[in-house]
Structure formats: C-alpha cells, structure tokens
Design a protein around this motif. Structure first.
Motif, PDB file in Angstrom:
ATOM      1  N   ARG A  85       0.828  -1.202   0.000  1.00  0.00           N
ATOM      2  CA  ARG A  85       0.000   0.000   0.000  1.00  0.00           C
ATOM      3  C   ARG A  85       0.869   1.262   0.000  1.00  0.00           C
ATOM      4  N   GLN A  86       1.914   1.261   0.818  1.00  0.00           N
ATOM      5  CA  GLN A  86       2.827   2.408   0.857  1.00  0.00           C
ATOM      6  C   GLN A  86       3.563   2.575  -0.478  1.00  0.00           C
ATOM      7  N   LEU A  87       3.967   1.466  -1.076  1.00  0.00           N
ATOM      8  CA  LEU A  87       4.641   1.512  -2.368  1.00  0.00           C
ATOM      9  C   LEU A  87       3.739   2.149  -3.418  1.00  0.00           C
ATOM     10  N   ARG A  88       2.492   1.736  -3.438  1.00  0.00           N
ATOM     11  CA  ARG A  88       1.545   2.285  -4.416  1.00  0.00           C
ATOM     12  C   ARG A  88       1.281   3.767  -4.171  1.00  0.00           C
ATOM     13  N   ALA A 108       2.134   9.344  -5.947  1.00  0.00           N
ATOM     14  CA  ALA A 108       2.613  10.699  -5.660  1.00  0.00           C
ATOM     15  C   ALA A 108       3.734  11.087  -6.623  1.00  0.00           C
ATOM     16  N   PHE A 109       4.629  10.150  -6.913  1.00  0.00           N
ATOM     17  CA  PHE A 109       5.715  10.398  -7.860  1.00  0.00           C
ATOM     18  C   PHE A 109       5.163  10.730  -9.243  1.00  0.00           C
ATOM     19  N   VAL A 110       4.189   9.945  -9.707  1.00  0.00           N
ATOM     20  CA  VAL A 110       3.604  10.166 -11.031  1.00  0.00           C
ATOM     21  C   VAL A 110       2.881  11.505 -11.088  1.00  0.00           C
ATOM     22  N   GLU A 167       2.785  17.045 -13.207  1.00  0.00           N
ATOM     23  CA  GLU A 167       2.660  18.487 -12.985  1.00  0.00           C
ATOM     24  C   GLU A 167       3.905  19.214 -13.485  1.00  0.00           C
ATOM     25  N   ALA A 168       5.075  18.692 -13.167  1.00  0.00           N
ATOM     26  CA  ALA A 168       6.319  19.321 -13.626  1.00  0.00           C
ATOM     27  C   ALA A 168       6.426  19.247 -15.146  1.00  0.00           C
ATOM     28  N   ALA A 169       6.010  18.129 -15.741  1.00  0.00           N
ATOM     29  CA  ALA A 169       6.076  17.988 -17.193  1.00  0.00           C
ATOM     30  C   ALA A 169       5.132  18.973 -17.876  1.00  0.00           C
TER      31      ALA A 169
END
Length: 77
Positions: free
Chosen positions: A30-33, A38-40, A45-47
């Motif tokens: 669950r934490q990994l997902r 959050a990374f994606v 947003e940055a892209a």
C-alpha cells in the motif's frame, strides 16, 4: 529424471495479470503504491509546466524532463 530440450515451449501458459508491485506485507505494498502515485502526479505536474515553457519546474529525483521540440518561428504576413 527426464531431460527437457531448452528450446521447447510449454504446453500451457498461466494467464494471470501481472502484479502491481512486490512487497512482503500488504501495508508495504500500500505504501509503495501511494509513493508511486505521488511520484507520477508530481512528474505530470512538472512535465506540464515544462511543456508550457517553464523550464524552472522541479522534477523528482531519478526522473527526466520530457523532450521539448522547439517550434519554428512564426512568420507575420
């Protein structure tokens, strides 16, 4: 023990969907997902800022900005 030829294909394949991640516990998965989502989200947003021309947008560690192809200058008639 029977010898098996290395180039033969199996008769039946398992058709299970691939796992969304590997972890030792459900909590770790669950934490990994959550971290991946959050990374994606941060990358997208940055892209988007990068594609609008804001090249100061911060990208997450171990990610790369998208390639921006410059447009030819517009001619005014």
């Amino acid at each position: 023990m029977r010898a098996q030829h290395p180039h033969t294909r199996p008769e039946h394949l398992k058709r299970n969907p691939r796992p969304l991640g590997h972890a030792s516990t459900r909590q770790a998965l669950r934490q990994l997902r959550e971290q991946y989502r959050a990374f994606v989200a941060a990358f997208r947003e940055a892209a988007a800022q990068w594609m609008r021309g804001d090249f100061s947008a911060p990208f997450a560690l171990y990610s790369f900005p998208p390639r921006v192809v410059p447009r030819p200058p517009t001619r005014i008639l």
